[in-house]
Every structure is written in C-alpha cells, then in structure tokens.
Design a protein around this motif. Sequence first.
Motif, PDB file in Angstrom:
ATOM      1  N   TYR A 136      -5.761  -5.632   2.124  1.00  0.00           N
ATOM      2  CA  TYR A 136      -6.801  -5.535   3.149  1.00  0.00           C
ATOM      3  C   TYR A 136      -7.883  -6.605   3.004  1.00  0.00           C
ATOM      4  O   TYR A 136      -8.918  -6.535   3.683  1.00  0.00           O
ATOM      5  CB  TYR A 136      -7.434  -4.132   3.111  1.00  0.00           C
ATOM      6  CG  TYR A 136      -6.428  -3.047   3.385  1.00  0.00           C
ATOM      7  CD1 TYR A 136      -5.922  -2.843   4.670  1.00  0.00           C
ATOM      8  CD2 TYR A 136      -5.953  -2.241   2.357  1.00  0.00           C
ATOM      9  CE1 TYR A 136      -4.984  -1.849   4.924  1.00  0.00           C
ATOM     10  CE2 TYR A 136      -5.016  -1.251   2.597  1.00  0.00           C
ATOM     11  CZ  TYR A 136      -4.533  -1.062   3.890  1.00  0.00           C
ATOM     12  OH  TYR A 136      -3.593  -0.086   4.135  1.00  0.00           O
ATOM     13  N   ASN A 137      -7.651  -7.591   2.131  1.00  0.00           N
ATOM     14  CA  ASN A 137      -8.586  -8.721   1.964  1.00  0.00           C
ATOM     15  C   ASN A 137     -10.020  -8.275   1.688  1.00  0.00           C
ATOM     16  O   ASN A 137     -10.978  -8.905   2.154  1.00  0.00           O
ATOM     17  CB  ASN A 137      -8.568  -9.606   3.222  1.00  0.00           C
ATOM     18  CG  ASN A 137      -7.195 -10.173   3.506  1.00  0.00           C
ATOM     19  OD1 ASN A 137      -6.511 -10.640   2.606  1.00  0.00           O
ATOM     20  ND2 ASN A 137      -6.776 -10.108   4.769  1.00  0.00           N
ATOM     21  N   THR A 138     -10.166  -7.188   0.954  1.00  0.00           N
ATOM     22  CA  THR A 138     -11.485  -6.653   0.633  1.00  0.00           C
ATOM     23  C   THR A 138     -11.801  -6.971  -0.816  1.00  0.00           C
ATOM     24  O   THR A 138     -11.139  -6.485  -1.745  1.00  0.00           O
ATOM     25  CB  THR A 138     -11.526  -5.125   0.843  1.00  0.00           C
ATOM     26  OG1 THR A 138     -11.196  -4.834   2.194  1.00  0.00           O
ATOM     27  CG2 THR A 138     -12.911  -4.582   0.523  1.00  0.00           C
ATOM     28  N   PHE A 139     -12.834  -7.766  -1.026  1.00  0.00           N
ATOM     29  CA  PHE A 139     -13.207  -8.181  -2.375  1.00  0.00           C
ATOM     30  C   PHE A 139     -14.234  -7.214  -2.960  1.00  0.00           C
ATOM     31  O   PHE A 139     -15.085  -6.696  -2.222  1.00  0.00           O
ATOM     32  CB  PHE A 139     -13.783  -9.595  -2.364  1.00  0.00           C
ATOM     33  CG  PHE A 139     -12.752 -10.650  -2.108  1.00  0.00           C
ATOM     34  CD1 PHE A 139     -12.184 -11.364  -3.160  1.00  0.00           C
ATOM     35  CD2 PHE A 139     -12.325 -10.939  -0.824  1.00  0.00           C
ATOM     36  CE1 PHE A 139     -11.228 -12.329  -2.948  1.00  0.00           C
ATOM     37  CE2 PHE A 139     -11.355 -11.893  -0.588  1.00  0.00           C
ATOM     38  CZ  PHE A 139     -10.805 -12.605  -1.663  1.00  0.00           C
ATOM     39  N   PRO A 140     -14.155  -6.955  -4.256  1.00  0.00           N
ATOM     40  CA  PRO A 140     -15.110  -6.009  -4.885  1.00  0.00           C
ATOM     41  C   PRO A 140     -16.527  -6.559  -4.865  1.00  0.00           C
ATOM     42  O   PRO A 140     -16.746  -7.767  -4.977  1.00  0.00           O
ATOM     43  CB  PRO A 140     -14.571  -5.885  -6.316  1.00  0.00           C
ATOM     44  CG  PRO A 140     -13.829  -7.154  -6.552  1.00  0.00           C
ATOM     45  CD  PRO A 140     -13.220  -7.543  -5.227  1.00  0.00           C
ATOM     46  N   ASP A 193       0.826  -1.202   0.000  1.00  0.00           N
ATOM     47  CA  ASP A 193       0.000   0.000   0.000  1.00  0.00           C
ATOM     48  C   ASP A 193       0.871   1.266   0.000  1.00  0.00           C
ATOM     49  O   ASP A 193       0.656   2.182   0.792  1.00  0.00           O
ATOM     50  CB  ASP A 193      -0.947   0.008   1.208  1.00  0.00           C
ATOM     51  CG  ASP A 193      -2.008   1.104   1.101  1.00  0.00           C
ATOM     52  OD1 ASP A 193      -2.134   1.698  -0.001  1.00  0.00           O
ATOM     53  OD2 ASP A 193      -2.690   1.382   2.111  1.00  0.00           O
ATOM     54  N   ALA A 194       1.841   1.298  -0.918  1.00  0.00           N
ATOM     55  CA  ALA A 194       2.710   2.468  -1.056  1.00  0.00           C
ATOM     56  C   ALA A 194       2.050   3.460  -2.001  1.00  0.00           C
ATOM     57  O   ALA A 194       2.352   3.506  -3.208  1.00  0.00           O
ATOM     58  CB  ALA A 194       4.084   2.049  -1.569  1.00  0.00           C
ATOM     59  N   GLY A 195       1.143   4.256  -1.459  1.00  0.00           N
ATOM     60  CA  GLY A 195       0.269   5.098  -2.265  1.00  0.00           C
ATOM     61  C   GLY A 195       0.972   6.019  -3.240  1.00  0.00           C
ATOM     62  O   GLY A 195       0.647   6.059  -4.426  1.00  0.00           O
ATOM     63  N   LEU A 196       1.954   6.795  -2.757  1.00  0.00           N
ATOM     64  CA  LEU A 196       2.634   7.743  -3.629  1.00  0.00           C
ATOM     65  C   LEU A 196       3.394   7.036  -4.749  1.00  0.00           C
ATOM     66  O   LEU A 196       3.425   7.509  -5.887  1.00  0.00           O
ATOM     67  CB  LEU A 196       3.587   8.619  -2.805  1.00  0.00           C
ATOM     68  CG  LEU A 196       2.917   9.618  -1.849  1.00  0.00           C
ATOM     69  CD1 LEU A 196       3.976  10.362  -1.047  1.00  0.00           C
ATOM     70  CD2 LEU A 196       2.052  10.610  -2.625  1.00  0.00           C
ATOM     71  N   ASN A 197       3.998   5.892  -4.422  1.00  0.00           N
ATOM     72  CA  ASN A 197       4.722   5.136  -5.439  1.00  0.00           C
ATOM     73  C   ASN A 197       3.779   4.555  -6.493  1.00  0.00           C
ATOM     74  O   ASN A 197       4.112   4.471  -7.672  1.00  0.00           O
ATOM     75  CB  ASN A 197       5.532   4.012  -4.792  1.00  0.00           C
ATOM     76  CG  ASN A 197       6.699   4.544  -3.977  1.00  0.00           C
ATOM     77  OD1 ASN A 197       7.212   5.622  -4.260  1.00  0.00           O
ATOM     78  ND2 ASN A 197       7.098   3.809  -2.963  1.00  0.00           N
ATOM     79  N   ILE A 198       2.584   4.148  -6.038  1.00  0.00           N
ATOM     80  CA  ILE A 198       1.575   3.631  -6.982  1.00  0.00           C
ATOM     81  C   ILE A 198       1.180   4.718  -7.970  1.00  0.00           C
ATOM     82  O   ILE A 198       1.120   4.491  -9.183  1.00  0.00           O
ATOM     83  CB  ILE A 198       0.344   3.114  -6.219  1.00  0.00           C
ATOM     84  CG1 ILE A 198       0.674   1.837  -5.459  1.00  0.00           C
ATOM     85  CG2 ILE A 198      -0.816   2.861  -7.188  1.00  0.00           C
ATOM     86  CD1 ILE A 198      -0.447   1.342  -4.575  1.00  0.00           C
ATOM     87  N   VAL A 220      -4.972  -3.091  -4.199  1.00  0.00           N
ATOM     88  CA  VAL A 220      -4.527  -2.832  -2.820  1.00  0.00           C
ATOM     89  C   VAL A 220      -5.557  -3.357  -1.838  1.00  0.00           C
ATOM     90  O   VAL A 220      -5.239  -4.048  -0.858  1.00  0.00           O
ATOM     91  CB  VAL A 220      -4.279  -1.322  -2.582  1.00  0.00           C
ATOM     92  CG1 VAL A 220      -4.114  -1.029  -1.086  1.00  0.00           C
ATOM     93  CG2 VAL A 220      -3.053  -0.850  -3.335  1.00  0.00           C
ATOM     94  N   LEU A 221      -6.818  -3.017  -2.078  1.00  0.00           N
ATOM     95  CA  LEU A 221      -7.898  -3.511  -1.205  1.00  0.00           C
ATOM     96  C   LEU A 221      -7.921  -5.034  -1.174  1.00  0.00           C
ATOM     97  O   LEU A 221      -8.155  -5.650  -0.133  1.00  0.00           O
ATOM     98  CB  LEU A 221      -9.246  -2.975  -1.686  1.00  0.00           C
ATOM     99  CG  LEU A 221      -9.509  -1.469  -1.500  1.00  0.00           C
ATOM    100  CD1 LEU A 221     -10.818  -1.069  -2.179  1.00  0.00           C
ATOM    101  CD2 LEU A 221      -9.553  -1.121  -0.017  1.00  0.00           C
ATOM    102  N   LEU A 222      -7.668  -5.641  -2.307  1.00  0.00           N
ATOM    103  CA  LEU A 222      -7.733  -7.094  -2.416  1.00  0.00           C
ATOM    104  C   LEU A 222      -6.567  -7.770  -1.707  1.00  0.00           C
ATOM    105  O   LEU A 222      -6.764  -8.640  -0.843  1.00  0.00           O
ATOM    106  CB  LEU A 222      -7.751  -7.487  -3.898  1.00  0.00           C
ATOM    107  CG  LEU A 222      -7.812  -8.980  -4.206  1.00  0.00           C
ATOM    108  CD1 LEU A 222      -9.144  -9.580  -3.757  1.00  0.00           C
ATOM    109  CD2 LEU A 222      -7.604  -9.211  -5.709  1.00  0.00           C
TER     110      LEU A 222
END
Length: 380
Positions: free
Chosen positions: A370-374, A265-270, A365-367
């Motif tokens: 953070y194990n968050t599925f769409p 989850d390296a936001g700026l690098n993404i 990233v969510l997937l």
Amino acid sequence: MQFKNIVGHQELKQHLISTVAENRVSHAQLFLGPEGSGSLALALAYAQFINCEQRLENDSCGTCPSCIKYDKLIHPDLHFSYPFFAKHKDDTATTFIEDWRKAFLENPYMSLGHWRNQLEAENKQANINIAEAHDIIKKLSLKSFEAEYKVLIMWLPEYLDTQGNALLKLIEEPPAKTLFLLVAENQDKILNTIISRTQLVKVNKYSHEELMQYLIDEKGIEANRANEISFIAEGNIQTALDQIADASNENFDLLIRWLRCIVTDAGLNIIQICDDEISKLGRENQKLFLMYSINVLRQIVLLNQGLHELVFLKNAELDFVQKFSEITTLEKLETAIDMLEKTHYSVERNANPKILFLDLSLQLVLLFKYNTFPKGTQYI
C-alpha cells in the motif's frame, strides 16, 4: 593455537610479536574486533607465543610442553572466562570448561550463538556472574605453576555488567607476571572503568578476498560458491560457516513464502507463517533468518541501482532478487532493511516472537502493498 593457523591479520600478528621481542607486553589488553574476525584465536596465539619455551622468530614453536598444553587448552596457567547460561548461582566458567574446550577447538572463530548451541541454554540469557568474578580473583591470586605468565582470556566482557567492578583493582594492579586479555565485539557495552585500564588491540574484519580464500583452501568450497558466501558473510567467518551448514537454504524458501504473502496481503497466511514457522525457530535461528533476509534485500538494492556486477547470488536466489528488484524502489528497500534490523534488536532482547514478527509483517504489507511508510514510533 599458532599465528600461522589463523587466517590473515599479518600486520597485527607482526605487531603482537614485536611487543614480546621488545619487552612491551601490557598486562591488560583489549582485543576489539567484530564477530567472526578471529580476535579470540589471536589472543590465544599471543598468549601461547609469550609462554612458548622455544620461541621462533615469528611464531611459537608448537612442540614444547607449554605449546602442547596450550593447543589442548589445558595449560595450568591459562584461564578462560566467558558468558555462560548459569543453572545455579554458584556456577562459574569452570563449570562449563569441557564444553568450552570442545567448542573452541572445533571452531576458533565461533560466535556467541555457536557457543549457545553447545549448551542446554534453553531461554536463559548469557552473562558473566559475580561468582565468576570472585573465582577469577581467587585463581589469579595463586602463583603460576610452570609458565612465566599467568594468563586470563576473557571472551565477551560485554556480558560482565556491573560485576566487572569487582575486578577493577585486580586489572589495574595485578600480581606480577599476570596477563589479562579481554576479547570484545562491542566497545560501547563494556564498562568504561575497564576500558580505561586496558591497551586497545584493534582487530579488523576479514576482507572479501581473505574470507573467500579461506573457504576455498580450508573448507574445499568451489570458487563461485565461496565468492557468494564471502560476499553475504561480510567478513564474518562464523556467518560463512553457518551458510555452509545451511546448504539446503531453508531460510530462502521461508523468505520467499513470507514475502509473497506480504506483497499480496494474504493475511491468514501471514499469521500462519508467523505463528507456526518463524516463531518456532528459536531466538538464534530467528536472528539468522533476519540477517539472511537483510542480506537478500541488500542484494536487491544493488540490482535496483543497476550494480549487477556486485551481485553474487545464483540460480533461484538470483532469479528471485531480479524479479523483486523490478517491483520495488530504493526507498522501500531501505525502510524494510531498517525494520528488519530493529526486529533483530528486539529478538536479542527476548521480545515475544509471535507479536514481533506479526507486527513486522503488517508493517511490511503497508510498505510494499500500500506504499505506506512508517512515521514516528508506532512500529517496532
């Protein structure tokens, strides 16, 4: 182009030869096969065989005046139609015929992406315009110059759109000794009125063994590398050739850095990778990057499920997929592959790459982090 110069398809070649021997040549035929399957080369070899002046039992002679002109794509009774990137409304396929001859003679298994790279396409969309449809009607209304058959080979009639209606009567009731050979990859995108007027010739994708042997015999690729490329290409010779050309595998380096930013989850690098690297690849290279990423994830699926014997990656790529397979699940991988395929579809339709790849990255990233599925339709 002779049948003997085309990889595989022995049964189909014999079928095409028999239609000529038994005088069962249909005036309108649809060669339907996936990208990189050699369907365009087969259509040309078939036309050359039909008009050969000293026909052999299983192939054209390759030495008569007709065959010599066919080999150079300059026979006066051989016409081509294909998608192009028109700069003016009156542009037709003939405008780009020299580029077409050069591209096909260099690579008879070429894809639309390869063809695009031969032209100054910029961001124009490929199509077969109404001016081209009218030009086809004009050319085929003339008497043949020297061959028994006038032949029109139309590559990718999917790009004909509604302009195809102008050709319906000509396809259904052509002048005598006129042959239409349509070469398509996606039947669902062809006008039904055209499909109903043609005889289907199904061209299957190449097997793993056929493609591997082609790479060894024709391209001089070492056996293990040919095995690896053949597996990733999935029967598509054009994809295999792209893999060879991309020997340094810049896609692999970009994929590793991108996924590393995603799982941490390296936001700026993404944002930086999406804005400064992926979005600047250009549409066709973005599609290649996505297909490469999908193939790598499929390799991770195989390792994740314990199917080590089916994994053909080596060295750094193999080390990467082994490590990644240990920190993810099958459900996550399947979801990620689905996301990548949806993104590929959007790239084809000219979506804004910065927004598209940033959205994809955040969903991944969510997937993975953070194990968050769409759920629903909130993701692309």
